[in-house]
Design an enzyme around this catalytic site. Structure first.
Site, PDB file in Angstrom:
ATOM      1  N   LEU A   1       1.234  -1.275  -0.158  1.00 55.60           N
ATOM      2  CA  LEU A   1       0.225  -0.166  -0.152  1.00 55.60           C
ATOM      3  C   LEU A   1       0.738   1.089   0.330  1.00 55.60           C
ATOM      4  O   LEU A   1       0.579   1.926  -0.724  1.00 55.60           O
ATOM      5  CB  LEU A   1      -0.710   0.557   1.395  1.00 55.60           C
ATOM      6  CG  LEU A   1      -1.990  -0.661   1.343  1.00 55.60           C
ATOM      7  CD1 LEU A   1      -2.382  -1.084   2.738  1.00 55.60           C
ATOM      8  CD2 LEU A   1      -2.891  -0.627   0.065  1.00 55.60           C
ATOM      9  N   GLY A   2       1.932   1.137   0.277  1.00 58.48           N
ATOM     10  CA  GLY A   2       2.956   2.209   0.606  1.00 58.48           C
ATOM     11  C   GLY A   2       4.290   1.936   1.652  1.00 58.48           C
ATOM     12  O   GLY A   2       4.058   1.269   1.693  1.00 58.48           O
TER      13      GLY A   2
ATOM     14  N   GLY B   1       5.179   2.989   5.039  1.00 58.25           N
ATOM     15  CA  GLY B   1       4.231   4.427   5.989  1.00 58.25           C
ATOM     16  C   GLY B   1       5.699   5.055   6.805  1.00 58.25           C
ATOM     17  O   GLY B   1       7.138   4.949   6.130  1.00 58.25           O
TER      18      GLY B   1
ATOM     19  N   PHE C   1       7.598   3.870   9.267  1.00 60.21           N
ATOM     20  CA  PHE C   1       9.070   3.437   9.785  1.00 60.21           C
ATOM     21  C   PHE C   1       9.304   2.151   8.812  1.00 60.21           C
ATOM     22  O   PHE C   1       9.816   1.135   9.450  1.00 60.21           O
ATOM     23  CB  PHE C   1       8.576   3.149  11.328  1.00 60.21           C
ATOM     24  CG  PHE C   1       8.225   3.786  12.150  1.00 60.21           C
ATOM     25  CD1 PHE C   1       9.556   4.436  12.903  1.00 60.21           C
ATOM     26  CD2 PHE C   1       7.261   4.814  11.882  1.00 60.21           C
ATOM     27  CE1 PHE C   1       9.439   5.262  13.994  1.00 60.21           C
ATOM     28  CE2 PHE C   1       7.356   5.901  12.823  1.00 60.21           C
ATOM     29  CZ  PHE C   1       8.576   6.584  13.716  1.00 60.21           C
ATOM     30  N   GLY C   2       8.229   1.474   7.635  1.00 59.66           N
ATOM     31  CA  GLY C   2       8.479   0.261   7.352  1.00 59.66           C
ATOM     32  C   GLY C   2       7.642   0.145   5.677  1.00 59.66           C
ATOM     33  O   GLY C   2       6.577   1.533   5.886  1.00 59.66           O
TER      34      GLY C   2
ATOM     35  N   VAL D   1       3.804  -0.880   4.133  1.00 62.91           N
ATOM     36  CA  VAL D   1       2.432  -1.288   4.581  1.00 62.91           C
ATOM     37  C   VAL D   1       2.082  -2.435   3.534  1.00 62.91           C
ATOM     38  O   VAL D   1       2.058  -1.301   2.668  1.00 62.91           O
ATOM     39  CB  VAL D   1       1.617  -0.069   4.886  1.00 62.91           C
ATOM     40  CG1 VAL D   1       0.267  -0.072   5.051  1.00 62.91           C
ATOM     41  CG2 VAL D   1       2.807   0.854   5.534  1.00 62.91           C
TER      42      VAL D   1
ATOM     43  N   ASP E   1       5.175  12.768  14.941  1.00 65.50           N
ATOM     44  CA  ASP E   1       5.136  12.383  13.370  1.00 65.50           C
ATOM     45  C   ASP E   1       4.143  13.125  12.750  1.00 65.50           C
ATOM     46  O   ASP E   1       3.210  12.262  11.985  1.00 65.50           O
ATOM     47  CB  ASP E   1       5.751  10.894  12.763  1.00 65.50           C
ATOM     48  CG  ASP E   1       6.516  11.439  12.053  1.00 65.50           C
ATOM     49  OD1 ASP E   1       6.544  12.493  11.799  1.00 65.50           O
ATOM     50  OD2 ASP E   1       6.887   9.698  11.305  1.00 65.50           O
TER      51      ASP E   1
END
Ligand SMILES: *[C@@H]1O[C@H](CO)[C@@H](O)[C@H](O)[C@H]1NC(C)=O
Ligand SMILES: *[C@@H]1O[C@H](CO)[C@@H](O)[C@H](O)[C@H]1NC(C)=O
Ligand SMILES: *[C@@H]1O[C@H](CO)[C@@H](O)[C@H](O)[C@H]1NC(C)=O
Ligand SMILES: *[C@@H]1O[C@H](CO)[C@@H](O)[C@H](O)[C@H]1NC(C)=O
Ligand SMILES: *[C@@H]1O[C@H](CO)[C@@H](O)[C@H](O)[C@H]1NC(C)=O
Ligand SMILES: *[C@@H]1O[C@H](CO)[C@@H](O)[C@H](O)[C@H]1NC(C)=O
Ligand SMILES: *[C@@H]1O[C@H](CO)[C@@H](O)[C@H](O)[C@H]1NC(C)=O
Length: 683
Positions: A348-349, A351, A353-354, A356, A467
């Protein structure tokens, strides 16, 4: 006329006793084949004649109602009759100490409760109709999960609810023994519990009494005065509702009696059916199952050494402390299957931190978002995971709910609600596939503000997001803004070198004092939220190099236009001027206030929410942007600290390439936005 009155008299006089005679019933167990009760959801009557509302599977709901409606009110006088009910229930959780979610004695206008949801909604309401007086819902909840959203007092309480799941009154589950000594009681202990709910139409008291035996204690657990006449309709259905969530319990009703205008028949615990298999049996079978699995595993390992080497490498080691963590712990295989082996097609993308991934679970088919985080330090992951239980308990309609997690070595997998519309940045920057109108933008802003307020003030401890930014705002099916990734930034604290704090955050959203102290505060979240406000109104990134050098930093650009009296020039052109000018102006001013260099000049999230909701006005002296040439008093003064620290020097922002803040960093630039880049954070 006289005939009419006689008829009316005749009607009232004879119809009510007739119906009230019907309105008493007793179920000593539900096994009798002639038993007539309306079930829906997953409710069923099992072989032992026990009414099972839910089993130990996640996200179920079950309803059981007396099949015909009951007259609760005298239509002429609009007063609710007295009633009383007595029932025996038993809750068997999947894990001994963790219930999910609870059951409720319910009086409702329908037997189906069609748009109700499971989990914290107990199968009674959904996320949007809570508190609506058109619900006509009365319930006594026996709740085994603490939902902060509804102000629950603990995870073992009884509450009286009217039209909403925010109880009007609640108490920790307990019963009184004959000498009026209060004894604690565990709702999810698996033992049969007898409960009485009574309403007195003269005094308007609702009493709820619990007991572990068949005799009714003199002292009720709850005694609360409330007039039920606005809540109940003339004819209502009476029954039970139960639900499960991430965690699940079997909810059983063993017997039930009810009577209008009188005392319900008493039940005898000994003559009711009892629940066979306890959870112990289940555990034995689990252990047997595990032993077999281990045996097979060893066998296979002997035969296929190479395969085993690989298997061991990938094995998911579960340490004992992990079992204590409250949100659901998924199996690695389960998540791997759901994401088709973390295939790129399910990505999906990226994010904060990692990566998704979209995950799809079969039966019932549900979609989730799975975030895969790799952390170099196992220690960091371990400490973070121990915090998941507190993060998992955060519940607010403007937060992306953490559903569960899984850890394998240094890999952490977090499972979240799936947000069909993706992240806000996709709708704002570059070439959005769909342009948001102002109404949608304003709704998103207000949602995010209330989510952030909840993190700052609504929970038992202050949670700093760290964030806040457009790509962390996700949009649900109804285009509500929801904050994601809360609490995640902490991951970067754990396992980093002692003595240094890494700056986590994103270019353009970092408050200047944060870069000096390295300590995040609610005020640094407010700063980032201010940047978000400006982005949403202007439809551009906080830092953009495409424009002229003086316009690189969004806040500077908005401020410049403000001073020139051309504030509406900054508004996103794609809205084609179709917006509420007062709202846009308020959002821009608020954005500037939040972006103030001076920590103390920034409003709190509580103030921000009240400005956005129109409950209070922005600080006095606000004037039309046209008046801006005049710099005396009012909003301009308010922003003085912000402006005087030389907005002109905008191009002199600093970017630290290394993630660690050098605390001895000399004479920090006073530019309004001092930009730092956290290691690996800027995208
Ligand atoms: C629980 O109920 C659901 C829905 O009726 C069913 O699919 C599932 O098999 C049941 N689980 C158990 C353990 O009985
Ligand atoms: C159960 O009660 C309902 C409502 O009173 C009635 O319509 C239905 O026929 C009854 N069913 C049985 C099997 O008695
Ligand atoms: C219903 O209300 C009417 C008018 O107030 C009253 O005369 C009648 O006695 C009431 N009936 C019952 C059953 O309370
Ligand atoms: C919630 O329930 C109400 C009826 O009480 C229904 O009109 C509405 O559509 C439901 N909302 C959702 C989101 O399911
Ligand atoms: C209450 O529910 C009704 C019907 O579902 C709906 O028309 C109304 O807008 C709701 N009111 C509020 C304040 O949500
Ligand atoms: C409810 O409890 C109060 C206080 O114990 C008692 O005075 C009252 O009679 C009770 N009412 C009913 C209907 O049992
Ligand atoms: C119950 O609480 C709600 C708010 O949660 C309130 O609106 C309502 O008036 C209360 N009802 C009674 C009878 O106290």
């Amino acid at each position: 006329m006289a005939i009419f009155l006689v008829l009316l008299f005749f009607f009232t006089f004879f119809s009510i006793p007739a119906s009230s005679q019907l309105d008493a019933f007793t179920y000593n167990g539900f096994g009798d084949p002639k038993t007539n009760i309306s079930l829906n959801g997953v409710a069923l009557i099992d072989n032992n004649g026990i009414l099972q509302l839910t089993n130990e599977t996640s996200r179920l709901l079950g309803h059981a109602f007396y099949p015909s409606p009951i007259q609760f009110k005298n239509s002429t006088s609009n007063t609710v009759f007295s009633f009383s009910t007595c029932f025996v229930f038993s809750i068997h959780p999947e894990y001994p100490k963790l219930g999910g979610h609870g059951l409720a004695f319910t009086i409702a206008p329908s037997k189906e409760l069609q748009s109700a949801l499971p989990s914290q909604y107990l199968g009674l309401l959904n996320s949007s109709n809570g508190g609506n007086s058109s619900n006509h819902l009365f319930a006594v909840e026996f709740d085994t999960v603490q939902d902060f959203e509804f102000g629950d007092i603990n995870d073992n309480h009884v509450g009286i609810d009217a039209n909403t799941l925010k109880s009007n009154v609640s108490a920790a589950a307990a019963y009184f023994s004959d000498d009026s000594v209060k004894n604690d009681l565990n709702l999810k202990g698996g033992k049969p519990i007898m409960a009485w709910v009574e309403y007195d139409s003269v005094t308007n008291f609702v009493n709820v009494t619990l007991s572990m035996s068949s005799s009714k204690p003199k002292t009720p657990l709850l005694s609360y005065q409330m007039d039920l006449s606005p809540i109940l309709l003339e004819n209502m259905y009476v029954g039970f509702s139960a639900s499960t969530g991430l965690l699940a319990s079997s909810h059983y009703i063993l017997g039930w009696s009810f009577k209008m205008m009188g005392e319900s028949q008493s039940l005898d615990l000994d003559s009711l059916p009892s629940i066979p298999g306890t959870s112990n049996n289940k555990h034995t079978s689990l252990i047997v199952g595990l032993s077999v699995a281990v045996f097979v595993f060893i066998l296979i390992s002997i035969l296929f050494t190479i395969f085993v080497v690989r298997k061991i490498k990938n094995a998911e080691v579960i340490e004992s402390w992990e079992l204590e963590i409250v949100p659901h712990r998924y199996k690695y295989q389960e998540l791997k299957q759901a994401t088709r082996g973390f295939k790129d097609s399910e990505l999906l993308g990226f994010g904060g931190f990692g990566r998704v991934y979209r995950g799809t679970f079969p039966n019932p088919k549900t979609q989730v978002a799975v975030k895969r985080i790799s952390h170099d330090s196992k220690q960091g992951v371990r400490e973070f995971v121990s915090e998941i239980s507190s993060i998992g308990r955060l519940r607010h309609r403007n937060l992306v709910q953490l559903q569960g997690w899984c850890r394998r070595g240094g890999d952490l997998l977090l499972v979240y609600d799936f947000m069909p519309n993706g992240s806000l940045d996709k709708f704002l920057f570059d070439e959005p596939k769909c342009v948001l109108n102002w109404e949608q933008r304003f709704k998103i802003i207000k949602g995010v503000a209330s989510g952030l307020l909840y993190l700052h003030e609504g929970y038992e401890q202050v949670v700093i997001h760290r964030d806040v930014k457009a790509s962390n705002v996700l949009l649900d099916g109804e285009m509500n803004g929801r904050l994601g990734d809360f609490g995640l930034a902490k991951l970067y604290d754990h396992g980093s070198n002692p003595g240094t704090t890494r700056v986590v955050g994103t270019l353009g959203y970092l408050a200047p004092e944060f870069s000096r102290t390295g300590r995040p505060t609610t005020s640094s979240d407010v700063f980032a939220f201010g940047t978000l406000l400006l982005e949403v109104a202007c439809g551009r990134r906080p830092v953009e190099y495409k424009t002229g050098p003086e316009d690189v930093v969004l806040a500077d650009y908005v401020w410049t236009k403000w001073k020139e009296g051309r504030i509406f020039d900054v508004v996103d052109q794609r809205m084609k001027g179709e917006f509420d000018h007062n709202e846009v102006l308020m959002v821009l001013k608020l954005g500037l206030m939040c972006s103030s260099n001076e920590q103390l000049a920034r409003p709190s999230m509580r103030q921000i929410v009240s400005y956005l909701e129109g409950e209070s006005e922005l600080p006095e002296g606000l004037r039309a942007p046209g008046d801006c040439g005049d710099h005396k008093g009012g909003f301009e003064d308010y922003l003085h600290s912000f402006a005087s620290s030389s907005f002109e020097k905008t191009s002199s922002y600093t970017v630290l390439e290394s993630g660690d803040v050098d605390r001895s960093f000399p004479s920090f630039s006073t530019s309004p936005l001092t930009l730092l880049r956290g290691v690996g954070e800027a995208r």
